[in-house]
Structures are given as C-alpha cells and as structure tokens.
Scaffold this motif. Structure first.
Motif, PDB file in Angstrom:
ATOM      1  N   SER A   1       0.829  -1.203   0.000  1.00  0.00           N
ATOM      2  CA  SER A   1       0.000   0.000   0.000  1.00  0.00           C
ATOM      3  C   SER A   1       0.865   1.256   0.000  1.00  0.00           C
ATOM      4  N   ARG A   2       0.278   2.343  -0.447  1.00  0.00           N
ATOM      5  CA  ARG A   2       0.986   3.630  -0.496  1.00  0.00           C
ATOM      6  C   ARG A   2       1.362   4.096   0.907  1.00  0.00           C
ATOM      7  N   PHE A   3       0.455   3.882   1.863  1.00  0.00           N
ATOM      8  CA  PHE A   3       0.729   4.279   3.241  1.00  0.00           C
ATOM      9  C   PHE A   3       1.901   3.477   3.820  1.00  0.00           C
ATOM     10  N   ARG A   4       1.945   2.206   3.485  1.00  0.00           N
ATOM     11  CA  ARG A   4       3.039   1.361   3.980  1.00  0.00           C
ATOM     12  C   ARG A   4       4.379   1.815   3.423  1.00  0.00           C
ATOM     13  N   LEU A   5       4.392   2.221   2.151  1.00  0.00           N
ATOM     14  CA  LEU A   5       5.636   2.653   1.526  1.00  0.00           C
ATOM     15  C   LEU A   5       6.116   3.998   2.057  1.00  0.00           C
ATOM     16  N   THR A   6       5.209   4.944   2.204  1.00  0.00           N
ATOM     17  CA  THR A   6       5.629   6.287   2.615  1.00  0.00           C
ATOM     18  C   THR A   6       5.507   6.524   4.102  1.00  0.00           C
ATOM     19  N   GLY A   7       4.590   5.855   4.768  1.00  0.00           N
ATOM     20  CA  GLY A   7       4.356   6.116   6.182  1.00  0.00           C
ATOM     21  C   GLY A   7       5.286   5.389   7.132  1.00  0.00           C
ATOM     22  N   THR A   8       5.776   4.233   6.744  1.00  0.00           N
ATOM     23  CA  THR A   8       6.611   3.446   7.643  1.00  0.00           C
ATOM     24  C   THR A   8       7.875   4.182   8.075  1.00  0.00           C
ATOM     25  N   PRO A   9       8.655   4.784   7.170  1.00  0.00           N
ATOM     26  CA  PRO A   9       9.852   5.494   7.627  1.00  0.00           C
ATOM     27  C   PRO A   9       9.536   6.690   8.523  1.00  0.00           C
ATOM     28  N   VAL A  10       8.474   7.414   8.202  1.00  0.00           N
ATOM     29  CA  VAL A  10       8.105   8.582   9.006  1.00  0.00           C
ATOM     30  C   VAL A  10       7.687   8.140  10.406  1.00  0.00           C
ATOM     31  N   ILE A  11       6.881   7.096  10.484  1.00  0.00           N
ATOM     32  CA  ILE A  11       6.437   6.594  11.788  1.00  0.00           C
ATOM     33  C   ILE A  11       7.619   6.056  12.587  1.00  0.00           C
ATOM     34  N   ALA A  12       8.567   5.403  11.913  1.00  0.00           N
ATOM     35  CA  ALA A  12       9.748   4.883  12.610  1.00  0.00           C
ATOM     36  C   ALA A  12      10.567   6.013  13.230  1.00  0.00           C
ATOM     37  N   VAL A  13      10.773   7.092  12.485  1.00  0.00           N
ATOM     38  CA  VAL A  13      11.533   8.237  13.014  1.00  0.00           C
ATOM     39  C   VAL A  13      10.769   8.887  14.156  1.00  0.00           C
ATOM     40  N   MET A  14       9.457   9.010  14.026  1.00  0.00           N
ATOM     41  CA  MET A  14       8.660   9.611  15.096  1.00  0.00           C
ATOM     42  C   MET A  14       8.685   8.748  16.357  1.00  0.00           C
ATOM     43  N   LEU A  15       8.635   7.438  16.196  1.00  0.00           N
ATOM     44  CA  LEU A  15       8.743   6.555  17.370  1.00  0.00           C
ATOM     45  C   LEU A  15      10.128   6.662  17.999  1.00  0.00           C
ATOM     46  N   GLY A  16      11.150   6.810  17.172  1.00  0.00           N
ATOM     47  CA  GLY A  16      12.502   7.006  17.698  1.00  0.00           C
ATOM     48  C   GLY A  16      12.618   8.292  18.494  1.00  0.00           C
ATOM     49  N   SER A  17      11.968   9.343  18.019  1.00  0.00           N
ATOM     50  CA  SER A  17      11.976  10.607  18.759  1.00  0.00           C
ATOM     51  C   SER A  17      11.162  10.505  20.043  1.00  0.00           C
ATOM     52  N   ALA A  18      10.123   9.684  20.027  1.00  0.00           N
ATOM     53  CA  ALA A  18       9.263   9.542  21.200  1.00  0.00           C
ATOM     54  C   ALA A  18       9.907   8.713  22.308  1.00  0.00           C
ATOM     55  N   ILE A  19      11.007   8.036  22.013  1.00  0.00           N
ATOM     56  CA  ILE A  19      11.687   7.245  23.050  1.00  0.00           C
ATOM     57  C   ILE A  19      12.185   8.143  24.174  1.00  0.00           C
ATOM     58  N   THR A  20      12.401   9.419  23.888  1.00  0.00           N
ATOM     59  CA  THR A  20      12.915  10.324  24.919  1.00  0.00           C
ATOM     60  C   THR A  20      11.926  10.565  26.049  1.00  0.00           C
ATOM     61  N   VAL A  21      10.667  10.209  25.870  1.00  0.00           N
ATOM     62  CA  VAL A  21       9.698  10.404  26.943  1.00  0.00           C
ATOM     63  C   VAL A  21       9.719   9.256  27.951  1.00  0.00           C
ATOM     64  N   LEU A  22      10.504   8.223  27.678  1.00  0.00           N
ATOM     65  CA  LEU A  22      10.628   7.124  28.639  1.00  0.00           C
ATOM     66  C   LEU A  22      11.305   7.625  29.915  1.00  0.00           C
ATOM     67  N   PRO A  23      10.902   7.108  31.049  1.00  0.00           N
ATOM     68  CA  PRO A  23      11.489   7.581  32.316  1.00  0.00           C
ATOM     69  C   PRO A  23      12.881   7.000  32.573  1.00  0.00           C
ATOM     70  N   VAL A  24      13.883   7.584  31.956  1.00  0.00           N
ATOM     71  CA  VAL A  24      15.267   7.178  32.148  1.00  0.00           C
ATOM     72  C   VAL A  24      15.947   8.253  32.989  1.00  0.00           C
ATOM     73  N   ILE A  25      16.518   7.856  34.110  1.00  0.00           N
ATOM     74  CA  ILE A  25      17.167   8.801  35.008  1.00  0.00           C
ATOM     75  C   ILE A  25      18.674   8.636  34.869  1.00  0.00           C
ATOM     76  N   ALA A  26      19.356   9.747  34.576  1.00  0.00           N
ATOM     77  CA  ALA A  26      20.809   9.706  34.394  1.00  0.00           C
ATOM     78  C   ALA A  26      21.406  11.021  34.875  1.00  0.00           C
ATOM     79  N   GLN A  27      22.666  10.975  35.263  1.00  0.00           N
ATOM     80  CA  GLN A  27      23.359  12.167  35.719  1.00  0.00           C
ATOM     81  C   GLN A  27      23.909  13.002  34.568  1.00  0.00           C
ATOM     82  N   ALA A  28      24.078  12.366  33.442  1.00  0.00           N
ATOM     83  CA  ALA A  28      24.634  13.043  32.268  1.00  0.00           C
ATOM     84  C   ALA A  28      23.821  12.620  31.049  1.00  0.00           C
ATOM     85  N   PRO A  29      23.893  13.371  29.965  1.00  0.00           N
ATOM     86  CA  PRO A  29      23.156  12.979  28.753  1.00  0.00           C
ATOM     87  C   PRO A  29      23.816  11.765  28.090  1.00  0.00           C
TER      88      PRO A  29
END
Length: 175
Positions: free
Chosen positions: A17-45
């Motif tokens: 499908s067209r959505f599968r071809l064009t949407g998958t990479p965009v959704i993957a990058v957005m999910l990668g960016s959303a990983i930062t909302v996970l509760p990870v506690i660290a003293q440094a970046p």
C-alpha cells in the motif's frame, strides 16, 4: 466449489500500500523521537537521539525516499518530544540533510564505511548544535565534554540502527 478463504492468493505482481511505503519510515523516526519520553534517570546525557539515528539510517539507506525538507516536520516533532528549543532540530536536521545531499552529488559510489563517516559527522553536528541552542536559550551550563560520551555512544550504535531499518525496509516493500 472451493471456499474463497482457502484459495491461495499469489503475491507476485502485488504492490504494498501507499501508506506502507511512505508512512513506515516517518512513523519509525517519530517513534525514535518519542523514546525520549521514557522515564530514564541519568546524571549526564547518555541517551542517544534515536530519532536522529533513524532519520540518518533511512536517509543513507534509501536516498530517494525523502527530500531535504523532511527535516522540518520531523525535527519539529523531535523538538516537542525531547524538550529542546523549538526549531533547533528543525534547523539542524535540515542543514544536515542538505549537507548529505551535497556530499552525495559529489560521490560516484559510497561504501558502508563512508556511510558511517557521513553519519558520524551528522551526529556530531546535530548533538553539538543542540548543545549550542540549549545554551543560548538559557538551558544551563552544558559543556561539550559532558555530551562527548553521548556522541560516541550514538556513533557506535549507528550500524545496529541501520540494520534494524533495513529489516523494516524489507517488510515495507514486501507485498
């Protein structure tokens, strides 16, 4: 009469499908960016910017997939998710993608090592630029020496992320 649910449906000649071809990479990058909302506690970046890694992986894996302007909407989403000043990832990701386009137009062929070198330069540019934007907007006294382990960790993680993108890409183009 044969039950239509039991008939074999040939996969040859079918297209994903067209959505599968064009949407998958965009959704993957957005999910990668959303990983930062996970509760990870660290003293440094130390958490690598997965959105940036996925953007670079998709761009170097499939150069025909995106234009350079894709850094604007995906960078905005990353800015919102990561808490960086709005516009920093938008600017840095777009400049990085324009730089990759300029490099690709001058190269006849690329090897895996050259892709890793291009990605390393892009990672260092974006993380250092993020530190710069955070400092000029009052984000504290972050020193570049603090984010050096994050840069190294992100550069070393790049080959793994490219392999995962290749697996996702195989699924994406499969009918």
């Amino acid at each position: 009469m044969i039950d239509p649910h039991l008939q074999h449906v040939p996969r040859l000649g079918r297209h994903p499908s067209r959505f599968r071809l064009t949407g998958t990479p965009v959704i993957a990058v957005m999910l990668g960016s959303a990983i930062t909302v996970l509760p990870v506690i660290a003293q440094a970046p130390v958490m690598p910017p997965f959105g940036l890694l996925l953007l670079l992986s998709w761009r170097l894996l499939r150069p025909e997939l995106w234009r350079a302007w894709i850094g604007l909407p995906l960078g905005l989403f990353d800015d919102i998710m990561s808490g960086q000043p709005i516009g920093s990832a938008m600017f840095l990701w777009t400049v990085m993608l324009i730089g990759i386009d300029a490099i690709e137009h001058r190269m006849v062929w690329r090897s895996y090592r050259q892709d890793w070198l291009i990605a390393s330069a892009g990672i260092i540019f974006c993380i250092a630029g993020g530190v710069f934007f955070a400092r000029i907007t009052g984000g504290g006294n972050i020193k570049l020496q603090l984010v050096a382990p994050q840069m190294l960790w992100t550069v070393l993680l790049f080959p793994f992320v490219v392999r995962q993108c290749a697996r996702i890409d195989r699924w994406r183009v499969m009918a």
